[in-house]
Every structure is written in C-alpha cells, then in structure tokens.
Design an enzyme around this catalytic site. Sequence first.
Site, PDB file in Angstrom:
ATOM      1  N   ASN A   1       5.804   9.759   4.192  1.00 23.92           N
ATOM      2  CA  ASN A   1       4.767   9.528   3.194  1.00 23.92           C
ATOM      3  C   ASN A   1       4.134  10.843   2.749  1.00 23.92           C
ATOM      4  O   ASN A   1       3.793  11.038   1.581  1.00 23.92           O
ATOM      5  CB  ASN A   1       3.696   8.586   3.748  1.00 23.92           C
ATOM      6  CG  ASN A   1       2.787   8.036   2.663  1.00 23.92           C
ATOM      7  OD1 ASN A   1       3.265   7.615   1.619  1.00 23.92           O
ATOM      8  ND2 ASN A   1       1.492   8.061   2.907  1.00 23.92           N
TER       9      ASN A   1
ATOM     10  N   VAL B   1       0.841  -1.199   0.000  1.00 28.63           N
ATOM     11  CA  VAL B   1       0.000   0.000   0.000  1.00 28.63           C
ATOM     12  C   VAL B   1       0.873   1.245   0.000  1.00 28.63           C
ATOM     13  O   VAL B   1       0.597   2.238  -0.694  1.00 28.63           O
ATOM     14  CB  VAL B   1      -0.961  -0.005   1.209  1.00 28.63           C
ATOM     15  CG1 VAL B   1      -1.673   1.334   1.338  1.00 28.63           C
ATOM     16  CG2 VAL B   1      -1.968  -1.130   1.062  1.00 28.63           C
TER      17      VAL B   1
ATOM     18  N   ASP C   1     -11.867  24.089 -39.826  1.00 30.95           N
ATOM     19  CA  ASP C   1     -12.791  25.146 -39.420  1.00 30.95           C
ATOM     20  C   ASP C   1     -14.211  24.942 -39.925  1.00 30.95           C
ATOM     21  O   ASP C   1     -15.124  25.642 -39.493  1.00 30.95           O
ATOM     22  CB  ASP C   1     -12.277  26.507 -39.888  1.00 30.95           C
ATOM     23  CG  ASP C   1     -12.057  26.558 -41.398  1.00 30.95           C
ATOM     24  OD1 ASP C   1     -12.383  25.566 -42.083  1.00 30.95           O
ATOM     25  OD2 ASP C   1     -11.561  27.584 -41.899  1.00 30.95           O
TER      26      ASP C   1
ATOM     27  N   ILE D   1       2.191   2.380  -3.428  1.00 32.25           N
ATOM     28  CA  ILE D   1       1.281   2.979  -4.403  1.00 32.25           C
ATOM     29  C   ILE D   1       1.283   4.490  -4.218  1.00 32.25           C
ATOM     30  O   ILE D   1       0.898   4.982  -3.158  1.00 32.25           O
ATOM     31  CB  ILE D   1      -0.146   2.426  -4.240  1.00 32.25           C
ATOM     32  CG1 ILE D   1      -0.155   0.926  -4.517  1.00 32.25           C
ATOM     33  CG2 ILE D   1      -1.104   3.143  -5.171  1.00 32.25           C
ATOM     34  CD1 ILE D   1      -1.471   0.268  -4.228  1.00 32.25           C
TER      35      ILE D   1
ATOM     36  N   ASP E   1      -6.158  21.628 -42.455  1.00 36.28           N
ATOM     37  CA  ASP E   1      -6.950  22.225 -43.517  1.00 36.28           C
ATOM     38  C   ASP E   1      -6.136  23.369 -44.123  1.00 36.28           C
ATOM     39  O   ASP E   1      -5.247  23.918 -43.459  1.00 36.28           O
ATOM     40  CB  ASP E   1      -8.272  22.746 -42.929  1.00 36.28           C
ATOM     41  CG  ASP E   1      -9.203  23.268 -44.006  1.00 36.28           C
ATOM     42  OD1 ASP E   1      -9.156  22.726 -45.121  1.00 36.28           O
ATOM     43  OD2 ASP E   1      -9.966  24.207 -43.728  1.00 36.28           O
TER      44      ASP E   1
END
Length: 896
Positions: free
Chosen positions: A718, A309, A624, A312, A356
Amino acid sequence: MGSYIPIKQQDTSEEFKDTSMMSTVISTGKASSLSVVEVLKQFRSDSVHGLTNDEVERRRKLHGLNEFDVVEDMPLWRKYIEQFKEPMIVLLLASGLVSVCMGQYDDAVSITVAILIVVTVAFIQEYRSDKSVEAIKKLVPPGCHCVREGKVSDFLARDLVPGDLVMISVGDRVPADLRLIEAVDLKIDESSFTGETEPASKMIEVVPPSKTSGGISQRKNIAFMGTLVRCGRGKGIVTGVGENSEFGEVFKMMKAEEPPKTPLQKSMDILGKQLSFYSLCIIGLIILFGWLQKRPVLQMFTIGVSLAVAAIPEGLPIVVTVTLALGVMRMARRNAIVKKLPIVETLGCASVICSDKTGTLTKNEMTATQIFTADGCFAEVSGVGYTGSGQVSIDGYALTANCNLSITKTMEAGFLCNNAYIEDGSLFGQPTEGALVAAAQKLGIDDPRRLYTRTEEISFSSEKKWMAVKYRKQDAMEMYYMKGAPERVLQQCTSYYKQGFNVPIGAKDGELFADAVAAMSSRGLRVLALAEGQDLQQLTFLGMVGLLDPPRPGVRDAVSTLLDSGVQVKMLTGDAKETALTIAEILGLHTKGRLAMSGEDPRHKVAVVKALQQRNHVVAMTGDGVNDAVALRRADIGVAMGRAGTDVSKEASDMVLVNDDFSTILAAIEEGKGIFYNIRNFVRFQLSTSIAAISLITISTFLKLPNPLNAMQILWINIIMDGPPAQSLGVEPVDRDVMNKPPRNVKNPMITRALILNVLISATIIVTGTLWVFWREMRDNMITPRDTTMTFTCFVFFDMFNALSCRSQVKSILQVGFFTNRMFLYAVGASLMGQMLVIYFPPLQAVFQTEPLDWTDILLLTCVASSVLFVDEVRKLVIRIRSKRNQHQKDFNFLV
C-alpha cells in the site's frame, strides 16, 4: 482651443439644502444628453463655488464614500470547511472513518494527512483568487482637486460626492465619473475601457440620446473614473461615485460572475463518485458470495469494507496537488504566472482562446508603414517602435532626406504638426504623433521645430478631424501645417505639391487621392493627410501616411500552431472593425467572407464567452484593460498581460503573462495537456495495483486458500502504491507531441473505457503471475515464510515494472527513455532497496516474516514480473500501428 460655458452661481436656498429634494446619481448616458445648465440644476451644484461643506456631509450619508465594497462575505473558517464538501474529500473521510473502526490506524493516519494537505492547498489558492476584486481599489486615484465653497482643495478621492466640482489636468487620473462643464484641449486615455489606443478628445456640448446609447466611447462630454488625462485641462460635475460609476458597473459585474469549476475538478468529482460506486459494489459482491457460502455475514462485511478502503487511492489528491504545483513552477520559468493550481491543467482542455487585440496580439505601438505623396509616389516604411530603427524605401531602395523632395516635405510637415518627441527610445506624447516622428527619423530628418517659432495651435477635435499649427520662419513668413482625416484636410486644399511646384487640384487628382486612401484603408491602416500653406482655406496637399499597430513577433506562428491543434482563436477588440479585420487576416485568424461581429459595450465580451461556454467550449480569455475584467473572471481561464495590463485585469485573471507574449499561451497549453496525462498515468498505476491486490486476496479467500500476504506485507504494498514510485509518475516530463493532439473533451471522465481496459489487462497479468508463484511455492500444501516472501516480492516487482509501463499510454519505454524522469529512477531504486532490506535485513525479516532468497529466485521473479511491461509494450505497438494506418487512410482520402 477649447470650450467653456460660464454659468452663474446657483441660488443656495433652503430648498437646495434639503437632501430630500436633491436628485440621486444619474447614469453617464443620461448626463451626457443633458446640457451644462441642466446638469448643474439636476445636482443643485455651482460651476464656480461648488458645494458647501454641510451639503457634502449630507450627500455622503446618502451616497456613501467613493470606493468599492469588497468586504469578506464569508468567514475564513467557513471557507476552509467548505473545502471538505468535495466528493473526493468526502470519500476519503469515509474511508478514514472505516479504517479507524477496523483498527487500521496506519491507514487512518495516512488518509488524514492526505486530506489536510489537499484541503489546505486548495483553501490558500481560493483565498488568493477571491482577493482579486480588491485590486479594483488601486485604480481609484488617491487624491483629487475639488472646488468647495469657492476654494480649490486637494483631498482623497474617496471623499467625493455627487455634485462636487472637480478640476482635472495633464497626468491626473479621473477620480469619479464627471460631466464636463469646461474642456480646454482636453484628451483622455480611455483605453482601459474601450481598447482604443488613441486618447479621446473631450467637449462640453450635449450628445444626442441616439448616440449615448451607442457605448461609452460616444459620450464625449464625460470623463470616466480611472481614466488618464493625456492633454489639456477640464472641469466637471461628479455624476457617479463608487459602484454607481461606469467603473463600478464593471466591478459589480465582476463580483456577480462566479468562476466555473475547472475540467480537472469536474473529473476528480466524477472519479470520486465512480470510486464510491465501485467500493459499494465490492462490499455487496463479497457479502453476497459469503452469504452463499454460508460464511458469517459480519466476517464477510469486514473483509469487504477493508478491501473497499484499500481500493481508494488516498495518494491521488496529493499527487494531483504536487503535479499541479510543479506545473505552476515550470510555467513561472516560461513567463506565465499561474494563480490557481487547477488552471494549469485546464489550459490543456481549452478549445477556444478569445484574445484582445491591442497589446496582446499587437504591440500597442502605432507605426507608420506607408507614405503616399501628392505626386503619386508610394514608399514603404520598415521597423516598429520608437527607436528610429528601420528605413523608408521605394521598390526596395532605401531613401534619405535628400532623395525624394516630396516625401521629405510630407514627413517634415508631420514633424512640425506634432507635439510628441522621442527620447532614448521612449515616446512622450500621443502614439499617432510618435509614429510620425519615428518615420521622419528613419528618413534622416532632424527635428525642424527647433528652427521655427510656433505662433498658433488649433487642436484636433472630433468635429474638425484635423489639427493645425502655425510657425514663423526665419524670413518672418508664417506658414500653417495641418494633419488629419484625408477627406477633411483635402477640403482645405486648393493645390498639391508636385516636383517643386504647387499644382491646382483637378477632378482626376481627387480620384487619385481617394483611390490611395482606399488602398491604404483596405490594409487596415489609419490614414493621416498632411498639408501646408499660408491660408487655412487654401492649403497645399503634400501627402498621406498610413499607420498600423503591428502584430507581435511570433504571434502568427503561435496562432497557426493553435489552429492546427484544434484550438479556435477569436479576436475580441474595441478597435475599428476594418482595422480589426486586417490584423485578423495578417495573423491568419480571418478570411474574407467569414462572419465578423461588432459591438462597443464591454458586456459583449462576456456575452461571447458565455455563448461559447454554452456550446460546451472551454474558453481562455486574454486581456489587459478594465473592460476585460468581467470576461476574464467569467472565462474558464482568464489570462492577463503583465506589463500593459491594469491591476484589475491581472487580479481578475487566473494567469498572467509576464512578457505580454501571446506565444507563451502555447507553452501553457503544452504544460496543461502534459499534466493531465501524468495524472491519468498515476490513476492507471494505482487502480491496476489496487485491483490486483484486492483480486489476489479475494480469490484466495473464495478458494479457501491461505492468505498469500500477511498484514505488514499488504501495508508495504500500500505504501508503494501511494508512495514515491506512484508519485514520481506525476512529474513525468511533458511529451512535446501533446500539441498535436486536440483539446481534451471535458465530458470524458478520468476513467475511460480505454483506461479501464489497460488497468484490467495489467491487473490480470499481476494477479496471474503472483498466484502462479504462490501456487508453485506451496505445492507441498504448507505455507512457509519462503512462500509468502516469494509471493510478496513477486507482487512488488510486478509493481515496479507496471509503474515503468505506466509512464506513457501509447509510447514505448524506448521512445520515452529510461533516464528522462530522474525522480522515477530514484523512487523505484529506493523501493527496490527497501524490498531488499525487508528480505535480507534480520530486524525487518522479523517484522515482515520474510526469509532470504537466492539470486536465482530473484532472477525468476524478475522474469515473471517483467511480463506486465512486455505485454503492455505489445499493446502500445498495436495502437501506434493502427494510428499510422488511420492517418495514412485520411491522407489518401484527402488527396483523392
């Protein structure tokens, strides 16, 4: 002037009133190939009186309203719950549950808060993006002019049904797909569908089926929903409403396209799975070793789960979210609005940009760039836009209206055969005609139309390919002025203007004119010929003007930078192939001999995007128009134009360029690359810290040593690992050198071999140094508060120096700069201050079981802990030396 076919009123019999006998809607392709009579018969409508109100009600029940169905397909609460299915979130949920079972409620609370923040932000972003299809309603005009029971009525366009008789005129948006039965000088702007800047001339004659299959631009007798009437007037029968229109086809395609997951989301999924795997391995190994040492299995399982744990990084999702949010804010300041957080990082992975042309790479302003006179004179025109800035010159010498009579007469003809005018830099009229007016103004010509009286106008048509006007001069003599396609205008000419005289056109003259047309066309120019005369069949040829939609400033440099960084740029446009190739060559996108493909269907853009994605490219698509919406949604990054873009293109996109500047994409890619590196730096720091903490406790446990850290000290570590020092790595300023790096390979996971090696090196140094301090302090074989305080402080100092080294993977801290990330300085400073309070503040001493240390102790711990930074600096130096050596070798091989 126009075309109109009178059709007598259809018989309103019982058969006509029977809905079952009424034909359903038909495609615009089929409607285009039917005559006016056949269309009226197909829809059982009337060209004068329209439909009856009763018939309208019956058809509405059958076909529904003329709108788009964008109902919510999933309740909001379910969409929120869906966010919890992400692998990283599932892993955090599991670790939170284990924390509760182990009685570690502080961990459980921090994990829960992290989950809620990440899930809520993700839900809000997804909710906003899913609303994109609703913007398509905005292009359905609110009102229309419809004939029913012989009377013209104005009502909402949503009430139209197939077979309705609709009237359109200048300024109207077409309310539905119409098969035209009347068209008088009718020109419609279809650029949102086709990308063509010029309005399309409309007619009512039948279009052969062979042409209708060639694309919507060939359906000259159809007015499409959402397009804008620029000139003239017309009348048509509604052939398709709502989703059964051509607009609706784009809408359905857009709804069917699911935006792909971003590379960052995929990387986070892989990271979640990797952390799950490593956590299970830790639990398994600890239980195995405990069993071999004859320890209680339950006890070892408890230790293993606790360490898993702890491994993680519950702060990771928060850091990712905050880092992306800050990237979005920075992009907004650089004229790019990002609508989805993960898209910011995705830009750093873009390997292909499909752009485009009109309005994105070019200015969407037709500009005259060359003038050719019948007597063989070539002139260049500078300046763009409709402000009149620029000049007409020959061999570098600027001309005025009195310098060259041939050029002056040519441009006067362009001014007279013209319906556009420019006022305060704004164009009122068609872009092509505006370009002629602007070029004449650059020459110093005043508007000659005020001096003459117009007596006749013959509008342009696709069959004639020319337009002519007749003016009565002050001496009562009437004169025609014509402009159009060179080959068609020359057919009407018997002479040409040369040094003040009209000279008959000979064979050599025809060849000279043809060569001039070819030369101008080869440069991608649209060529217009100009002529004058008293008889339309015996005109005098004056000259030609070459027009071009010029590239935007800075685009060529942006394209060059992108190509140098390994990003391919492909132009997808509905413009003519020759024009597109010329613009591509100007911008450095195309060289002669390379492949160029053509196609008129909007679906082709989507096909190109999909084909590139199948080749594992990350595709950014700019556009567009309505015809770009589907491709924008399908692409990994859809980029719309903020000024020229339609509402649909903006809402279907992931990012909007406020200033319509293609160069802004460079800044976005730079931000995207920087964000990923920041997230990876954070991951490196967290993993090295967590592995060091796990290893420290595990080694002590296996060696049956006293625990070097107590519970509160582990909690403090931690907090540092997931808190401000770690989070500040996510806001590291973007390294400008990232643009020299190729796009990130999306197949590479977040945790690479190089990253693991760096993590293991740092973790090994931290564990070794901390254990050495612990061993040094407990040489008397007794564990005291001083021992744990020294060990605890040593680990915290290691953490701070490790965070400093993690600010860059390859650059020295001297290159990065100590003061370039103020948030990092504040975070580290606050953490060190907190550590000092833990050591020297009595209330906290009691909580953390610490005691004061001497300044020599602090100096010793600083020297030991700084080793992790110095070792990493050496590693980075080796990498830079190798990189330079490899680059020199590549340069040498290239020269050889």
